[in-house]
Design a protein around this motif. Structure first.
Motif, PDB file in Angstrom:
ATOM      1  N   PHE A 292     -36.771 -55.603 -16.160  1.00 22.94           N
ATOM      2  CA  PHE A 292     -37.861 -55.023 -16.392  1.00 22.94           C
ATOM      3  C   PHE A 292     -38.664 -54.942 -17.584  1.00 22.94           C
ATOM      4  O   PHE A 292     -39.872 -55.193 -17.569  1.00 22.94           O
ATOM      5  N   GLU A 293     -37.887 -55.193 -18.714  1.00 26.40           N
ATOM      6  CA  GLU A 293     -38.419 -55.137 -19.971  1.00 26.40           C
ATOM      7  C   GLU A 293     -39.248 -56.724 -20.091  1.00 26.40           C
ATOM      8  O   GLU A 293     -40.462 -56.347 -20.664  1.00 26.40           O
ATOM      9  N   GLU A 294     -38.865 -57.723 -19.690  1.00 16.48           N
ATOM     10  CA  GLU A 294     -39.531 -58.813 -19.408  1.00 16.48           C
ATOM     11  C   GLU A 294     -40.870 -58.683 -18.703  1.00 16.48           C
ATOM     12  O   GLU A 294     -41.980 -59.299 -19.107  1.00 16.48           O
ATOM     13  N   TRP A 295     -40.598 -58.148 -17.786  1.00 19.54           N
ATOM     14  CA  TRP A 295     -41.882 -57.800 -16.637  1.00 19.54           C
ATOM     15  C   TRP A 295     -43.149 -57.145 -17.425  1.00 19.54           C
ATOM     16  O   TRP A 295     -44.219 -57.628 -17.615  1.00 19.54           O
ATOM     17  N   GLU A 296     -42.475 -55.982 -18.120  1.00 25.73           N
ATOM     18  CA  GLU A 296     -43.353 -55.095 -19.106  1.00 25.73           C
ATOM     19  C   GLU A 296     -44.261 -55.803 -19.942  1.00 25.73           C
ATOM     20  O   GLU A 296     -45.289 -55.670 -20.114  1.00 25.73           O
ATOM     21  N   GLN A 297     -43.401 -56.619 -20.740  1.00 28.07           N
ATOM     22  CA  GLN A 297     -44.189 -57.536 -21.886  1.00 28.07           C
ATOM     23  C   GLN A 297     -45.086 -58.469 -21.373  1.00 28.07           C
ATOM     24  O   GLN A 297     -46.234 -58.517 -21.707  1.00 28.07           O
ATOM     25  N   SER A 298     -44.719 -59.029 -20.073  1.00 26.85           N
ATOM     26  CA  SER A 298     -45.718 -59.920 -19.643  1.00 26.85           C
ATOM     27  C   SER A 298     -47.017 -59.204 -19.181  1.00 26.85           C
ATOM     28  O   SER A 298     -47.983 -59.717 -19.151  1.00 26.85           O
ATOM     29  N   GLN A 299     -47.088 -57.831 -18.636  1.00 29.08           N
ATOM     30  CA  GLN A 299     -48.025 -57.187 -18.121  1.00 29.08           C
ATOM     31  C   GLN A 299     -48.966 -56.643 -19.319  1.00 29.08           C
ATOM     32  O   GLN A 299     -50.398 -56.798 -19.397  1.00 29.08           O
ATOM     33  N   GLN A 300     -48.425 -56.532 -20.439  1.00 27.83           N
ATOM     34  CA  GLN A 300     -49.034 -55.895 -21.568  1.00 27.83           C
ATOM     35  C   GLN A 300     -49.754 -57.250 -22.081  1.00 27.83           C
ATOM     36  O   GLN A 300     -50.972 -57.034 -22.864  1.00 27.83           O
TER      37      GLN A 300
END
Length: 83
Positions: free
Chosen positions: A41-49
Motif C-alpha cells: 500500500f505504501e508503494e501505491w500511495e507514493q505512486s499516486q502522490q
C-alpha cells in the motif's frame, strides 16, 4: 520481482502479499500473459502522490466561468478570394 501464475497466487495470496511488502512488487500472469501487479500500500500511495495530472484534470481545475461566445451568424466572413 517474482512472477506468479494466477492459480498459484490465488492459493497463496497471503504469501504473495507478504512478499510484496518485504521484497517489492509481485507480477501475476494469466495464461502466460502479465495481467496484474501486487505491491504494498505504501508503494501505491507514493505512486499516486507523484502522479502527474492528466490533461482533463488540468482543464477541469481551471476557471469555471461563462465564455463570451457571440451569437450564431454575428461573425463577419471574408469574401472568397478569386484567382
Amino acid at each position: 520481482m517474482a512472477t506468479w501464475q494466477l492459480q498459484e497466487a490465488k492459493a497463496k495470496l497471503s504469501e504473495v502479499i507478504d512478499i510484496a511488502q518485504k521484497k517489492g512488487p509481485q507480477i501475476i500472469t494469466q495464461r502466460g500473459v502479465k495481467t496484474a501487479v501486487i505491491h504494498s500500500f505504501e508503494e501505491w500511495e507514493q505512486s499516486q502522490q507523484s502522479k502527474k495530472p492528466t490533461l482533463l484534470e488540468i482543464l477541469q481545475s481551471g476557471p469555471q466561468g461563462d465564455l463570451p461566445i457571440p451569437p450564431r451568424g454575428s461573425w463577419k466572413m471574408r469574401k472568397p478570394v478569386k484567382f
